[in-house]
Design a protein around this motif. Structure first.
Motif, PDB file in Angstrom:
ATOM      1  N   PHE A 102     -24.634  36.671  45.980  1.00 16.13           N
ATOM      2  CA  PHE A 102     -24.880  37.787  45.354  1.00 16.13           C
ATOM      3  C   PHE A 102     -24.989  38.460  43.713  1.00 16.13           C
ATOM      4  CE2 PHE A 102     -25.158  37.606  49.882  1.00 16.13           C
ATOM      5  CZ  PHE A 102     -26.781  37.760  50.091  1.00 16.13           C
ATOM      6  N   VAL A 103     -25.347  38.490  43.050  1.00 14.52           N
ATOM      7  CA  VAL A 103     -25.250  39.336  41.726  1.00 14.52           C
ATOM      8  C   VAL A 103     -25.361  40.909  41.650  1.00 14.52           C
ATOM      9  CG1 VAL A 103     -24.877  37.205  40.253  1.00 14.52           C
ATOM     10  CG2 VAL A 103     -26.996  38.684  40.804  1.00 14.52           C
ATOM     11  N   ALA A 104     -24.413  41.520  41.333  1.00 10.95           N
ATOM     12  CA  ALA A 104     -24.972  42.854  41.347  1.00 10.95           C
ATOM     13  C   ALA A 104     -26.399  42.982  40.242  1.00 10.95           C
ATOM     14  CB  ALA A 104     -23.580  44.083  40.045  1.00 10.95           C
ATOM     15  N   GLU A 105     -26.919  44.228  40.506  1.00 10.90           N
ATOM     16  CA  GLU A 105     -28.075  44.918  40.082  1.00 10.90           C
ATOM     17  C   GLU A 105     -28.763  44.840  39.107  1.00 10.90           C
ATOM     18  OE1 GLU A 105     -32.233  43.230  42.577  1.00 10.90           O
ATOM     19  OE2 GLU A 105     -31.103  44.804  43.331  1.00 10.90           O
ATOM     20  N   ASP A 106     -27.417  46.226  39.556  1.00 14.61           N
ATOM     21  CA  ASP A 106     -26.715  47.472  38.245  1.00 14.61           C
ATOM     22  C   ASP A 106     -25.270  47.508  38.688  1.00 14.61           C
ATOM     23  OD1 ASP A 106     -26.259  49.762  40.039  1.00 14.61           O
ATOM     24  OD2 ASP A 106     -28.005  49.411  40.588  1.00 14.61           O
TER      25      ASP A 106
END
Length: 110
Positions: free
Chosen positions: A33-37
């Protein structure tokens, strides 16, 4: 990404892998998972996933490594599309609550 599109992509990728090799009956699956913001809550997602029995690792991004990501790993489970998607959907929704987007998965057969 819309869940229906994500599900179709996961099914296609798994079909491609199955065409190249036998799939294991049981596996450990790791979801990235990657940070969206910038307000994504790494600690809250980690705590929520660990409370549900998953292992969590953080990986820092670097100049050559791309963005930082959080990896959530299942215990060993029966492996097939239905179980893979059930885990992916649940974790995608959990990640979204905390500001993260699904960014891939991999598995290791048992």
């Amino acid at each position: 990404m819309e869940l229906a599109q994500q599900k179709a992509e996961t099914a296609q990728i798994l079909r491609e892998i199955a065409a190249m090799q036998d799939l294991p009956a049981r596996a450990v699956i790791a979801f990235q998972f990657v940070a969206e913001d910038p307000a994504a809550d790494w600690d809250a997602l980690t705590a929520a996933a660990e409370a549900q029995g998953y292992q969590v690792a953080w990986f820092e991004g670097g100049d050559d490594d791309g963005d930082a990501c959080l990896e959530i790993t299942t215990p060993e489970i029966a492996f097939g599309f239905e179980t893979l998607w059930a885990e992916e959907e649940k974790l995608t929704l959990l990640g979204a609550i905390h500001g993260f987007a699904a960014d891939g998965w991999g598995f290791m057969g048992a």
